[in-house]
Every structure is written in C-alpha cells, then in structure tokens.
Design an enzyme around this catalytic site. Structure first.
Site, PDB file in Angstrom:
ATOM      1  N   GLY A  58       0.836  -1.198   0.000  1.00 22.64           N
ATOM      2  CA  GLY A  58       0.000   0.000   0.000  1.00 22.64           C
ATOM      3  C   GLY A  58       0.864   1.237   0.000  1.00 22.64           C
ATOM      4  O   GLY A  58       1.983   1.223   0.519  1.00 22.64           O
ATOM      5  N   GLN A  63       3.086   9.889   0.885  1.00 19.44           N
ATOM      6  CA  GLN A  63       4.369   9.193   1.049  1.00 19.44           C
ATOM      7  C   GLN A  63       5.331   9.479  -0.103  1.00 19.44           C
ATOM      8  O   GLN A  63       6.526   9.204   0.003  1.00 19.44           O
ATOM      9  CB  GLN A  63       4.158   7.678   1.184  1.00 19.44           C
ATOM     10  CG  GLN A  63       3.481   7.274   2.492  1.00 19.44           C
ATOM     11  CD  GLN A  63       3.291   5.772   2.572  1.00 19.44           C
ATOM     12  OE1 GLN A  63       2.328   5.243   2.057  1.00 19.44           O
ATOM     13  NE2 GLN A  63       4.223   5.076   3.197  1.00 19.44           N
ATOM     14  N   CYS A  88       5.572  -0.247   7.248  1.00 19.97           N
ATOM     15  CA  CYS A  88       5.267   0.929   6.425  1.00 19.97           C
ATOM     16  C   CYS A  88       6.515   1.328   5.654  1.00 19.97           C
ATOM     17  O   CYS A  88       7.604   1.363   6.232  1.00 19.97           O
ATOM     18  CB  CYS A  88       4.825   2.074   7.333  1.00 19.97           C
ATOM     19  SG  CYS A  88       4.419   3.578   6.444  1.00 19.97           S
ATOM     20  N   LEU A  89       6.348   1.648   4.377  1.00 17.98           N
ATOM     21  CA  LEU A  89       7.508   2.026   3.566  1.00 17.98           C
ATOM     22  C   LEU A  89       8.160   3.313   4.077  1.00 17.98           C
ATOM     23  O   LEU A  89       9.326   3.562   3.792  1.00 17.98           O
ATOM     24  CB  LEU A  89       7.094   2.192   2.095  1.00 17.98           C
ATOM     25  CG  LEU A  89       6.634   0.898   1.397  1.00 17.98           C
ATOM     26  CD1 LEU A  89       6.117   1.195   0.002  1.00 17.98           C
ATOM     27  CD2 LEU A  89       7.763  -0.125   1.355  1.00 17.98           C
ATOM     28  N   HIS A 117      -4.756   1.509   7.531  1.00 23.41           N
ATOM     29  CA  HIS A 117      -3.372   1.986   7.675  1.00 23.41           C
ATOM     30  C   HIS A 117      -3.109   3.123   6.683  1.00 23.41           C
ATOM     31  O   HIS A 117      -2.586   4.174   7.048  1.00 23.41           O
ATOM     32  CB  HIS A 117      -2.399   0.812   7.425  1.00 23.41           C
ATOM     33  CG  HIS A 117      -0.964   1.203   7.329  1.00 23.41           C
ATOM     34  ND1 HIS A 117      -0.012   0.773   8.226  1.00 23.41           N
ATOM     35  CD2 HIS A 117      -0.290   1.998   6.456  1.00 23.41           C
ATOM     36  CE1 HIS A 117       1.167   1.297   7.897  1.00 23.41           C
ATOM     37  NE2 HIS A 117       1.020   2.031   6.817  1.00 23.41           N
ATOM     38  N   GLU A 118      -3.510   2.909   5.420  1.00 20.47           N
ATOM     39  CA  GLU A 118      -3.268   3.924   4.384  1.00 20.47           C
ATOM     40  C   GLU A 118      -4.095   5.179   4.638  1.00 20.47           C
ATOM     41  O   GLU A 118      -3.644   6.304   4.422  1.00 20.47           O
ATOM     42  CB  GLU A 118      -3.587   3.361   2.996  1.00 20.47           C
ATOM     43  CG  GLU A 118      -2.734   2.193   2.553  1.00 20.47           C
ATOM     44  CD  GLU A 118      -1.250   2.423   2.720  1.00 20.47           C
ATOM     45  OE1 GLU A 118      -0.790   3.564   2.545  1.00 20.47           O
ATOM     46  OE2 GLU A 118      -0.540   1.458   3.068  1.00 20.47           O
ATOM     47  N   HIS A 148      -2.552   7.686   6.823  1.00 20.73           N
ATOM     48  CA  HIS A 148      -1.557   8.563   6.180  1.00 20.73           C
ATOM     49  C   HIS A 148      -2.193   9.870   5.713  1.00 20.73           C
ATOM     50  O   HIS A 148      -1.554  10.925   5.740  1.00 20.73           O
ATOM     51  CB  HIS A 148      -0.928   7.866   4.970  1.00 20.73           C
ATOM     52  CG  HIS A 148       0.174   6.903   5.313  1.00 20.73           C
ATOM     53  ND1 HIS A 148       1.352   7.294   5.910  1.00 20.73           N
ATOM     54  CD2 HIS A 148       0.284   5.565   5.135  1.00 20.73           C
ATOM     55  CE1 HIS A 148       2.144   6.241   6.080  1.00 20.73           C
ATOM     56  NE2 HIS A 148       1.511   5.173   5.618  1.00 20.73           N
TER      57      HIS A 148
HETATM   58 NI    NI Z   1       2.323   3.192   5.623  1.00 25.93          NI
END
Ligand code: NI
Length: 179
Positions: A46, A51, A99-100, A141-142, A145
């Site tokens: 995701g 991000q 998470c990236l 989660h996304e 963000h």
């Molecule tokens: Ni994330």
C-alpha cells in the site's frame, strides 16, 4: 512511468493532512501509475500519495498474494480516491504492520475487522463496499496517512521509542556500509 522517492520518518510532510482530489486529469493518472510502480518496486502492499510528497487523498493498494508453487504473484491493483471509512461492529483484528515510510520496522496494531468504505476510482466513479480481513487492515493503515498518522502512533510510547531508535541505528549502519 517513473519511480518516485518515498518519504521516510521523521520527514514532516508525513504529518500533513491531505486534501481531496478534485481534478481527474492526465497528471492524476500519471501519479497513480507512478505510485503503483514505486510501490511494486519497494516492495510494498500500500502507498498513500503523501508518502511520495503529494498531499492529496489518494492511495493505492495491491495485496498481490503470491501464487502457489512459486508462480508469479497475481496483481490486483486497487485505487482509492477521497476514501471514507466507517467501522462496522465491535470486532477488532490485531496485525503486525509495517510501512515504507518507517523502513524495516514492524509493530502490532489493533483495528476494526470490518469497515464500510466509500471511495472514487481513478475515473472518478463512486464505489461503496463492505470490506474485511487484510484489505480492511491495509485500507485503515493507508487512510491514516491521509490524516498525517503513522502506524507507530498506535504503539505504546515505549515500543515506539525502541522502534525509532532501531530505525536510526539501522539507517546509520546502511549509510556507513555504502561508503
Ligand atoms: Ni504506511
């Protein structure tokens, strides 16, 4: 298509609140394609637009479960624009998230198991669906963000502190080994 640099903690842009997408033009289509390419390369399941430094309410997800017998992972690219989530029921699910933007760190987060989601797809078409399981977890989660929230914010202060210390240490080691 192009790979985009992924912002990592403690970049303050990750704390920005994203604003709704209003224009569905070629730039948006290109951004979506670039986000998928960036996410697949990372690799991740995701990615929210913030991000990659774009504070718009847009996220891409692909749970691409690997096929059995070592075959190619089957892709299932999903685009969520201006998403709205409502939890359904009281049940919660505990999942170890990563998470990236918080590279190589993981922590258990409890979130509602089932949600009702409303969103627009990349053509601006409206969708509404009841979602559960892994997709529900990932979507929440996304969605965080878009509000400037990271999964580490859901951890205890102690756990978060340990994880950030580990991240800084590993980042330093990586930088040293690249000289
Ligand atoms: Ni994330």
């Amino acid at each position: 298509m192009a790979l985009l640099p992924i912002l990592e903690v403690p970049d303050p842009r990750l704390r920005e609140k994203s604003t709704p997408v209003e224009v569905f033009d070629d730039n948006l289509q290109r951004l979506i394609d670039d986000m998928f390419e960036t996410m697949y390369k990372a690799p991740g399941i995701g990615l929210a637009a913030i991000q990659v430094g774009v504070a718009k309410r847009l996220l891409v997800i692909d749970l691409q479960q690997p096929e059995e017998e070592g075959g190619e992972a089957k892709r299932n690219p999903l685009v969520f624009i201006n998403p709205e989530l409502t939890p359904e029921g009281e049940e919660k699910r505990l999942y170890t998230e990563g998470c990236l933007s918080v590279p190589d760190q993981y922590g258990e987060v409890r979130r509602p198991t089932t949600i009702h989601a409303k969103w627009l797809d990349r053509d601006g078409k409206a969708h509404g669906e009841r979602i559960d399981g892994m997709l529900a977890t990932c979507l929440q989660h996304e969605m965080d963000h878009l509000e400037g929230i990271l999964f580490i914010d859901h951890l205890s202060r102690l756990k978060r502190g340990m994880l950030m210390k580990k991240l800084v240490k590993e980042r330093k080691l990586r930088e040293e080994s690249s000289y």
